[in-house]
Design a protein around this motif. Structure first.
Motif, PDB file in Angstrom:
ATOM      1  N   THR A   1       8.252   4.426   9.142  1.00 27.55           N
ATOM      2  CA  THR A   1       8.261   5.183   7.886  1.00 27.55           C
ATOM      3  C   THR A   1       6.855   5.677   7.546  1.00 27.55           C
ATOM      4  N   ALA A   2       5.870   4.788   7.687  1.00 28.29           N
ATOM      5  CA  ALA A   2       4.486   5.157   7.365  1.00 28.29           C
ATOM      6  C   ALA A   2       3.982   6.266   8.281  1.00 28.29           C
ATOM      7  N   ILE A   3       4.273   6.158   9.571  1.00 26.61           N
ATOM      8  CA  ILE A   3       3.844   7.192  10.518  1.00 26.61           C
ATOM      9  C   ILE A   3       4.536   8.516  10.212  1.00 26.61           C
ATOM     10  N   TYR A   4       5.825   8.456   9.886  1.00 28.32           N
ATOM     11  CA  TYR A   4       6.562   9.676   9.540  1.00 28.32           C
ATOM     12  C   TYR A   4       5.923  10.361   8.332  1.00 28.32           C
ATOM     13  N   ARG A   5       5.587   9.575   7.307  1.00 29.08           N
ATOM     14  CA  ARG A   5       4.953  10.158   6.114  1.00 29.08           C
ATOM     15  C   ARG A   5       3.580  10.724   6.437  1.00 29.08           C
ATOM     16  N   LEU A   6       2.820   9.993   7.247  1.00 30.21           N
ATOM     17  CA  LEU A   6       1.470  10.425   7.580  1.00 30.21           C
ATOM     18  C   LEU A   6       1.501  11.741   8.350  1.00 30.21           C
ATOM     19  N   GLU A   7       2.441  11.867   9.276  1.00 21.88           N
ATOM     20  CA  GLU A   7       2.550  13.102  10.058  1.00 21.88           C
ATOM     21  C   GLU A   7       2.942  14.289   9.177  1.00 21.88           C
ATOM     22  N   GLY A   8       3.636  14.016   8.092  1.00 23.97           N
ATOM     23  CA  GLY A   8       4.069  15.086   7.211  1.00 23.97           C
ATOM     24  C   GLY A   8       3.075  15.462   6.135  1.00 23.97           C
ATOM     25  N   SER A   9       2.007  14.654   5.995  1.00 19.02           N
ATOM     26  CA  SER A   9       1.018  14.960   4.964  1.00 19.02           C
ATOM     27  C   SER A   9       0.195  16.172   5.368  1.00 19.02           C
ATOM     28  N   CYS A  10      -0.272  16.899   4.367  1.00 18.75           N
ATOM     29  CA  CYS A  10      -0.982  18.145   4.631  1.00 18.75           C
ATOM     30  C   CYS A  10      -2.251  17.930   5.448  1.00 18.75           C
TER      31      CYS A  10
ATOM     32  N   LEU B   1       0.834  -1.206   0.000  1.00 19.33           N
ATOM     33  CA  LEU B   1       0.000   0.000   0.000  1.00 19.33           C
ATOM     34  C   LEU B   1       0.868   1.256   0.000  1.00 19.33           C
ATOM     35  N   LEU B   2       1.897   1.237   0.833  1.00 18.85           N
ATOM     36  CA  LEU B   2       2.786   2.394   0.960  1.00 18.85           C
ATOM     37  C   LEU B   2       3.548   2.648  -0.331  1.00 18.85           C
ATOM     38  N   THR B   3       3.939   1.572  -1.014  1.00 13.08           N
ATOM     39  CA  THR B   3       4.728   1.686  -2.240  1.00 13.08           C
ATOM     40  C   THR B   3       3.853   2.048  -3.432  1.00 13.08           C
ATOM     41  N   PHE B   4       2.636   1.531  -3.456  1.00  9.84           N
ATOM     42  CA  PHE B   4       1.746   1.715  -4.605  1.00  9.84           C
ATOM     43  C   PHE B   4       1.335   3.165  -4.765  1.00  9.84           C
ATOM     44  N   ARG B   5       0.891   3.798  -3.665  1.00  8.70           N
ATOM     45  CA  ARG B   5       0.451   5.200  -3.726  1.00  8.70           C
ATOM     46  C   ARG B   5       0.481   5.809  -2.337  1.00  8.70           C
ATOM     47  N   GLY B   6       1.004   7.040  -2.255  1.00 11.45           N
ATOM     48  CA  GLY B   6       1.150   7.706  -0.974  1.00 11.45           C
ATOM     49  C   GLY B   6      -0.157   7.916  -0.230  1.00 11.45           C
ATOM     50  N   THR B   7      -1.259   8.083  -0.983  1.00  7.62           N
ATOM     51  CA  THR B   7      -2.542   8.330  -0.328  1.00  7.62           C
ATOM     52  C   THR B   7      -3.098   7.090   0.374  1.00  7.62           C
ATOM     53  N   TYR B   8      -2.457   5.950   0.183  1.00 12.83           N
ATOM     54  CA  TYR B   8      -2.864   4.735   0.894  1.00 12.83           C
ATOM     55  C   TYR B   8      -2.176   4.616   2.257  1.00 12.83           C
ATOM     56  N   CYS B   9      -1.526   5.684   2.687  1.00  7.01           N
ATOM     57  CA  CYS B   9      -0.668   5.627   3.873  1.00  7.01           C
ATOM     58  C   CYS B   9      -1.428   5.217   5.132  1.00  7.01           C
ATOM     59  N   GLU B  10      -2.638   5.746   5.320  1.00  5.57           N
ATOM     60  CA  GLU B  10      -3.396   5.419   6.533  1.00  5.57           C
ATOM     61  C   GLU B  10      -3.733   3.933   6.585  1.00  5.57           C
ATOM     62  N   LYS B  11      -4.109   3.353   5.430  1.00  7.74           N
ATOM     63  CA  LYS B  11      -4.385   1.916   5.380  1.00  7.74           C
ATOM     64  C   LYS B  11      -3.119   1.120   5.674  1.00  7.74           C
ATOM     65  N   ALA B  12      -1.990   1.610   5.185  1.00 12.35           N
ATOM     66  CA  ALA B  12      -0.713   0.929   5.424  1.00 12.35           C
ATOM     67  C   ALA B  12      -0.388   0.912   6.913  1.00 12.35           C
TER      68      ALA B  12
END
Length: 492
Positions: A181-190, A147-158
């Motif tokens: 990594t997923a939590i770091y990306r999620l925290e940085g999303s707008c 999920l994380l690799t396929f598309r960034g918007t799937y981050c919460e599911k990941a």
């Protein structure tokens, strides 16, 4: 095969846990760009290759190339066998599930059934072991990674998947790194952005580094997090360690470059990005990041030129034009290799504006709006930037208002929506400074209040607007609808 038998087979397939049942939608990804990224991972990284082959097989299926899909699954199977010293069959669950689906899609029903039976056999074995669970950490972990690799918007599911994997295997180094990594990306999303001190990714990244000190990439993420907290010296230490461990890993170098860029070390960032681009010359991400560095140089140069004398200012103008040309070159290349790269479109349009190529900027904004599967956040960002272009470069207030309204009408809360609201209020305030009875100003405030759910304030503004523009159909319609809504809510 009869229709009844085929339906029974499909029913069994839908129960499998693999890429075909994880809602990885083709409309959400640029398949060619995904394939390039996965091929780069196979070339430059030795960890988790079976996962990469599995996802690559799914990508090949999306392109309709079932033969290549099978080839990649065979490679995944070989990789699992070579790196599975304990011989645990659960490692094969996703691969065998993908096999079953690919054979079904290519109408090889008997082969599909055989792989479903293999998955069932593994699951039966897991049920017989009291300390095992049919829901395995490997499956949840691979789902999260995919999920994380396929598309960034799937981050919460990941994130949800990694949490399930860690419930079953709390100290697994791989899943801890991916979860952090997923939590770091999620925290940085707008849409979910929080202050650096409020997030929990620091603790998770530190734990991931302790559990897996050989993972150089997660060290760079920890460095970036420390930089967020203004602990740059500590961050530099991890950047140095990561570069010593993996000096030619493109995925790592992009994070190193980000650290340097945010520290204001633009030349160092460009050196790192160009080294990474030499390794992966078709990387749209790297072209974009190089463009971002040049874009920042333009901003910095303009600040300097504002303080310079006339002779130096002419020299700086020539330098700025050269940097703008370089930025445009790399943003255009980013879009050549990934035609759905929204940020690259917006940055390219911005640099066209800087180059006074307004028609090209206009065309770029129009092109990005036609992309399929834009997220609400992306639409808000595009309309905000397009509105600013219309307002400040094209001097068209009415067109700017149109785009600010479209961005604000999308109710997803984030800074882009807030900026659209601020822009509309700013235009209204400017109009009131010139004429306190300006109907457009009251109409804009009415629109803002209406879309914020502040019905009484919206009604008041529309009534004021109609005093000075009594025949305006838009104001009349909105006012009637608001009053009707209040009446219906009151049961009248």
């Amino acid at each position: 095969m009869s229709r009844l038998t085929e339906n029974a087979l499909k029913s069994r397939l839908l129960q499998l846990k693999c890429h075909f049942t994880w809602s990885l939608l083709q409309k959400d990804v640029d398949i060619d760009a995904l394939e390039d990224r996965l091929q780069d991972q196979l070339k430059f990284s030795d960890t988790g290759k079976y996962r990469v082959y599995n996802l690559l097989a799914y990508a090949m299926h999306l392109k309709g190339d079932f033969a290549k899909a099978i080839e990649n699954l065979e490679q995944a199977e070989k990789n699992i066998k070579a790196n599975n010293p304990d011989g645990k069959d659960r490692k094969y669950l996703v691969t065998f599930g993908d096999y079953a689906w690919v054979y079904y899609k290519s109408k090889q029903y008997e082969d599909s059934k055989n792989y479903i039976d293999k998955v069932d056999q593994i699951n039966k074995g897991l049920k017989l072991l009291s300390h095992e669970s049919q829901d395995t950490a490997e499956v949840y972990g691979e789902q999260g990674w995919s999920l994380l690799t396929f598309r960034g918007t799937y981050c919460e599911k990941a994130v949800e998947c990694f949490e399930k994997a860690l419930e079953l295997d709390p100290d697994d180094p791989e899943w801890n790194c991916d979860y952090a990594t997923a939590i770091y990306r999620l925290e940085g999303s707008c849409s979910t952005k929080c202050s650096a001190s409020e997030g929990k990714s620091l603790h998770l990244l530190e734990r991931a580094v302790r559990l897996n000190p050989n993972d150089a990439v997660v060290k760079t993420l920890l460095a970036l997090k420390l930089q967020d907290l203004r602990r740059d010296d500590e961050g530099h230490k991890y950047i140095k360690e990561a570069l010593e461990q993996a000096p030619t890993l493109p995925y790592l170098l992009r994070y190193v470059a980000k650290f340097y860029r945010r520290a204001g070390l633009l030349d160092e960032a460009l050196d790192v990005l160009k080294a990474a681009l030499d390794l992966t010359p078709t990387s749209s991400f790297l072209h974009h990041q190089i463009g971002v560095c040049y874009k920042q140089k333009v901003t910095n140069s303009k600040k300097t030129s504002g303080k310079a004398n006339m002779q130096n200012r002419r020299m700086n103008t020539g330098e700025i034009d050269e940097i703008i040309t370089k930025a445009i070159f790399h943003f255009e290349n980013a879009l050549e290799y990934k035609t759905t790269f929204v940020l690259a479109y917006l940055d390219l349009a911005y640099m066209y504006r800087e180059a006074n190529k307004y028609q090209r900027a206009e065309d770029t904004y129009e092109n990005v709006l036609t992309l399929p599967s834009l997220t609400d956040e992306e639409k808000q960002q595009i309309h905000l930037y397009y509105g600013r272009f219309k307002q400040y470069n094209r001097k068209s207030e009415s067109e700017a208002i149109k785009h600010y309204k479209k961005g604000f009408q999308i109710t997803k809360p984030n800074r882009y929506r807030e900026d659209c609201e601020a822009a509309l209020k700013g235009i209204a305030e400017f109009k009131f400074q010139r004429d306190r009875r300006d109907a457009v100003g009251f109409g804009l405030l009415g629109f803002v209040y209406k879309n914020d759910g502040k019905t009484p304030e919206a009604i008041e503004c529309y009534e004021e607007a109609l005093k000075y523009d009594p025949n305006n159909e838009e104001y009349l319609s909105d006012l009637c609808n608001l009053k009707l809504m209040i009446r219906n809510n009151n049961g009248l």
